[in-house]
Design a protein around this motif. Structure first.
Motif, PDB file in Angstrom:
ATOM      1  N   GLN A 284     -13.715   1.098  -4.084  1.00  0.00           N
ATOM      2  CA  GLN A 284     -12.837   2.215  -4.444  1.00  0.00           C
ATOM      3  C   GLN A 284     -11.410   1.686  -4.547  1.00  0.00           C
ATOM      4  O   GLN A 284     -10.555   1.965  -3.713  1.00  0.00           O
ATOM      5  N   LEU A 285     -11.175   0.898  -5.578  1.00  0.00           N
ATOM      6  CA  LEU A 285      -9.953   0.104  -5.662  1.00  0.00           C
ATOM      7  C   LEU A 285      -9.181   0.397  -6.942  1.00  0.00           C
ATOM      8  O   LEU A 285      -9.759   0.507  -8.022  1.00  0.00           O
ATOM      9  N   THR A 286      -7.849   0.517  -6.794  1.00  0.00           N
ATOM     10  CA  THR A 286      -6.948   0.737  -7.916  1.00  0.00           C
ATOM     11  C   THR A 286      -5.775  -0.235  -7.815  1.00  0.00           C
ATOM     12  O   THR A 286      -5.290  -0.507  -6.708  1.00  0.00           O
ATOM     13  N   VAL A 287      -5.322  -0.744  -8.958  1.00  0.00           N
ATOM     14  CA  VAL A 287      -4.124  -1.589  -8.991  1.00  0.00           C
ATOM     15  C   VAL A 287      -2.967  -0.770  -9.547  1.00  0.00           C
ATOM     16  O   VAL A 287      -3.087  -0.132 -10.596  1.00  0.00           O
TER      17      VAL A 287
ATOM     18  N   LEU B 285      -5.338   8.358  -0.984  1.00  0.00           N
ATOM     19  CA  LEU B 285      -5.540   6.969  -0.591  1.00  0.00           C
ATOM     20  C   LEU B 285      -5.670   6.865   0.923  1.00  0.00           C
ATOM     21  O   LEU B 285      -5.097   7.689   1.659  1.00  0.00           O
ATOM     22  N   ASP B 286      -6.399   5.853   1.362  1.00  0.00           N
ATOM     23  CA  ASP B 286      -6.469   5.534   2.784  1.00  0.00           C
ATOM     24  C   ASP B 286      -5.648   4.298   3.132  1.00  0.00           C
ATOM     25  O   ASP B 286      -5.186   4.158   4.268  1.00  0.00           O
ATOM     26  N   ALA B 287      -5.503   3.397   2.157  1.00  0.00           N
ATOM     27  CA  ALA B 287      -4.761   2.157   2.410  1.00  0.00           C
ATOM     28  C   ALA B 287      -4.077   1.693   1.137  1.00  0.00           C
ATOM     29  O   ALA B 287      -4.593   1.881   0.027  1.00  0.00           O
TER      30      ALA B 287
ATOM     31  N   ILE C 273     -11.920  -1.700 -11.935  1.00  0.00           N
ATOM     32  CA  ILE C 273     -10.675  -1.516 -11.187  1.00  0.00           C
ATOM     33  C   ILE C 273      -9.620  -0.978 -12.155  1.00  0.00           C
ATOM     34  O   ILE C 273      -9.120  -1.713 -13.011  1.00  0.00           O
ATOM     35  N   PRO C 274      -9.278   0.303 -12.061  1.00  0.00           N
ATOM     36  CA  PRO C 274      -8.264   0.865 -12.969  1.00  0.00           C
ATOM     37  C   PRO C 274      -6.864   0.339 -12.646  1.00  0.00           C
ATOM     38  O   PRO C 274      -6.575  -0.058 -11.503  1.00  0.00           O
ATOM     39  N   VAL C 275      -6.001   0.357 -13.646  1.00  0.00           N
ATOM     40  CA  VAL C 275      -4.609  -0.074 -13.495  1.00  0.00           C
ATOM     41  C   VAL C 275      -3.698   1.100 -13.805  1.00  0.00           C
ATOM     42  O   VAL C 275      -3.823   1.744 -14.860  1.00  0.00           O
TER      43      VAL C 275
ATOM     44  N   THR D 227      -8.574   2.618  -1.677  1.00  0.00           N
ATOM     45  CA  THR D 227      -7.576   1.576  -1.490  1.00  0.00           C
ATOM     46  C   THR D 227      -6.848   1.300  -2.800  1.00  0.00           C
ATOM     47  O   THR D 227      -7.452   1.328  -3.868  1.00  0.00           O
ATOM     48  N   ALA D 228      -5.544   1.015  -2.690  1.00  0.00           N
ATOM     49  CA  ALA D 228      -4.764   0.606  -3.861  1.00  0.00           C
ATOM     50  C   ALA D 228      -4.002  -0.668  -3.532  1.00  0.00           C
ATOM     51  O   ALA D 228      -3.734  -0.980  -2.366  1.00  0.00           O
TER      52      ALA D 228
END
Length: 302
Positions: free
Chosen positions: A170-173, A224-226, A194-196, A148-149
């Protein structure tokens, strides 16, 4: 003017908020006209969630069932079309449709929703409401534990990240430009791994609206999925502005706790007057608007 075109209340917008208002008024024997263009903002969304008794149902199925029930009340009528113009008169309001029809009413309820303004990213609008989403409460469970991002910056990104991190680690900004975070906010993102990414997105790759990856301007690709996205919006209808309805700083129609605007006899409900975008909230505010409009009509006569 044909007397058949005169109503106690005109409701502009026939989705969840408008139909909820219409039911409250129909049950009070008010002569009501719903004017609806048939273009709800969630028309691409495959399923509606976080609304008890209707969880997982399609938005269209909920709206169609609601319309059938509302039209069972003989004093409620539906006019398909787009309400294009409106003006105040000594006795109420005149509404004109794009098709040239005119209707009058003592009171108005705007349940017109908003129009999301899509960014210039290839594939973005085809995924909107399906895998490019705006609300963790409406869509987050379906993408739990998936890649997800979040496409946002500053406080908005931190707010979304705090909610989404509970659903997936599993999150990215993606800030799509220089990141605008305070030292404390950067620490929070780092602490939660959370990577940027500050690069802009060029294309959203998808299969029938289901996101598979995103491509940045430098052609780097990540799977990505979402993708959560905070996009700007505008009012779907220009008539509230024509009548002088005040807007909030964010661009919603300003109402009091009873859904009344600053213009006497005019109410607003649903997405057009709140940042709380959900079917359940639209239904709730529509019911309040309908009840309060009926109370005004009662107070004027009793």
């Amino acid at each position: 003017m044909n007397t058949a075109n005169n109503f106690d209340v005109i409701i502009i917008g026939g989705s969840y908020a408008g139909l909820s208002a219409a039911m409250a008024l129909g049950r009070s024997l008010r002569n009501v006209l719903i004017i609806d263009s048939g273009l709800p903002c969630n028309r691409q969304t495959p399923h509606s969630h976080n609304f008890i008794t209707q969880d997982g149902e399609t938005p269209a199925a909920i709206a169609n069932k609601a319309l059938t029930q509302v039209l069972n009340y003989s004093t409620v009528k539906l006019q398909r079309g787009f309400a294009a113009n409106g003006k105040k008169t000594e006795t109420g309001f005149i509404i004109e449709t794009l098709e040239g029809l005119e209707f009058t009413a003592k009171k108005l309820i705007f349940a017109t929703g908003i129009t999301d303004m899509m960014p210039d990213i290839k594939g973005f609008d085809q995924c909107w409401g399906i895998s490019v989403i705006h609300c963790p409460y409406c869509h987050g469970y379906e993408f739990r534990n998936q890649k997800t991002a979040i496409m946002a910056n500053g406080e908005r990104a931190i707010h979304l990240a705090s909610l989404v991190h509970n659903l997936s680690n599993q999150l990215t900004v993606i800030t799509a430009g220089k990141a605008e975070f305070t030292t404390e906010q950067r620490y929070k993102l780092q602490f939660h791994n959370i990577p940027v990414i500050e690069k802009k997105i060029q294309e959203v790759m998808h299969e029938n609206g289901r996101l598979t990856s995103i491509v940045f301007e430098d052609m780097e690709t990540i799977k990505l999925d979402a993708l959560y996205a905070a996009v700007p919006f505008k009012q779907h209808s220009e008539i509230p502005a024509m009548l002088g309805c005040e807007l909030t700083e964010m661009g919603h129609i300003k109402t009091d706790p009873f859904q009344k605007t600053n213009i006497a006899g005019v109410f607003a409900c649903g997405d057009n007057s709140s940042m709380m975008r959900s079917v359940s909230y639209a239904v709730a505010t529509g019911s309040i608007a309908g009840a309060m409009v009926n109370k005004e009509l009662v107070d004027e006569l009793f």
